[in-house]
Enzyme design. Sequence first.
Site, PDB file in Angstrom:
ATOM      1  N   LYS A   1       0.378  -0.938   0.319  1.00  0.00           N
ATOM      2  CA  LYS A   1      -0.162  -0.243  -0.045  1.00  0.00           C
ATOM      3  C   LYS A   1       1.065   0.986  -0.184  1.00  0.00           C
ATOM      4  CE  LYS A   1      -3.594  -2.374   2.049  1.00  0.00           C
ATOM      5  NZ  LYS A   1      -4.151  -2.869   2.971  1.00  0.00           N
TER       6      LYS A   1
ATOM      7  N   GLN B   1      -5.048  -1.608   9.214  1.00  0.00           N
ATOM      8  CA  GLN B   1      -4.928  -2.624   8.584  1.00  0.00           C
ATOM      9  C   GLN B   1      -5.279  -4.035   9.801  1.00  0.00           C
ATOM     10  OE1 GLN B   1      -3.449  -3.637   5.550  1.00  0.00           O
ATOM     11  NE2 GLN B   1      -3.946  -5.515   6.115  1.00  0.00           N
TER      12      GLN B   1
ATOM     13  N   ASP C   1     -11.651   2.111   3.149  1.00  0.00           N
ATOM     14  CA  ASP C   1     -11.594   0.282   3.532  1.00  0.00           C
ATOM     15  C   ASP C   1     -12.973   0.249   2.406  1.00  0.00           C
ATOM     16  OD1 ASP C   1      -9.386  -0.959   3.724  1.00  0.00           O
ATOM     17  OD2 ASP C   1      -9.443  -0.906   5.207  1.00  0.00           O
TER      18      ASP C   1
END
Length: 280
Positions: A49, A93, A116
């Site tokens: 990322k 995460q 997300d």
Amino acid sequence: MGNIIDGKILAAKIKEEIREHVKGLKIKPGLAVIQVGEDPASKVYVGGKEKDAQEVGFLSEIHRLGADTAQETVIALVKKLNERKEINGILVQLPLPEHLNEELITNTIDPLKDVDGFTYNSAGRLLTGSKCLAACTPSGCIEMIKSTGCEIKGKNAVVIGRSNIVGKPMAILLLQENATVTICHSRTVDLPSITSKADILVAAIGRPKFVKADMVKQGAVVIDVGMNRDENGKLCGDVDFENVKEKTSFITPVPGGVGLMTRAMLMKNTLEAYKMQGIK
Ligand code: GUN
């Protein structure tokens, strides 16, 4: 038969478009990623990322916290990132260490920065068809299906897996595209009888090579979300690729498929978040 949907090419194209767009912006979009602990897979994902964000010209911040970081510390960091104007996207995460409440931490993210698409707000908006940032993996799968030129409207789409991250949002996105959608899962009776009627089959089970050729309709588009290791330790998906491939019209490989598109869609969501926050 068996055309490969190349995630590498598609993802590179999306990232290039974003990079071109970002070049013309005075203030760059900013993405902050929080990683707590030392989970090896998470380290690899977060590294990817960071690389993508730098490649497209974003401001990229990685906040690496120790495995024993207190819940209040993580929440305080998310709140601080919510306030910072130069940060447009925030991602925590997963998985988090056991002692942390994933649900609470995820839902502390400002929905406008929820790249997300995991907050209740984003998930609810997706369900009701309101403007939102949708989860990256299912969004990437939709892009891959569209890239084949096959129409989704009116097709029988079957999703195997019902997770909040992939299965459920995938089904909703397919429904938005006017497919007739069936969600299958571990308790589904006679799974092959359902999957073998799918014009579009999305496998998000988490079991290596689970989908065999006799479960797939001739000419189907098959999207493999799985990322597993086979008996020899080699990366493989949820689909028995070599045997299923010839039966399909299009199929995604693992590696080189959905995973790369998930990363590209995160960049797309970050740019979208930037626009939603009204920064010109
Ligand atoms: N862990 C594995 N996949 C993901 C993802 O897409 N987002 C986050 N936040 N964590 C993950």
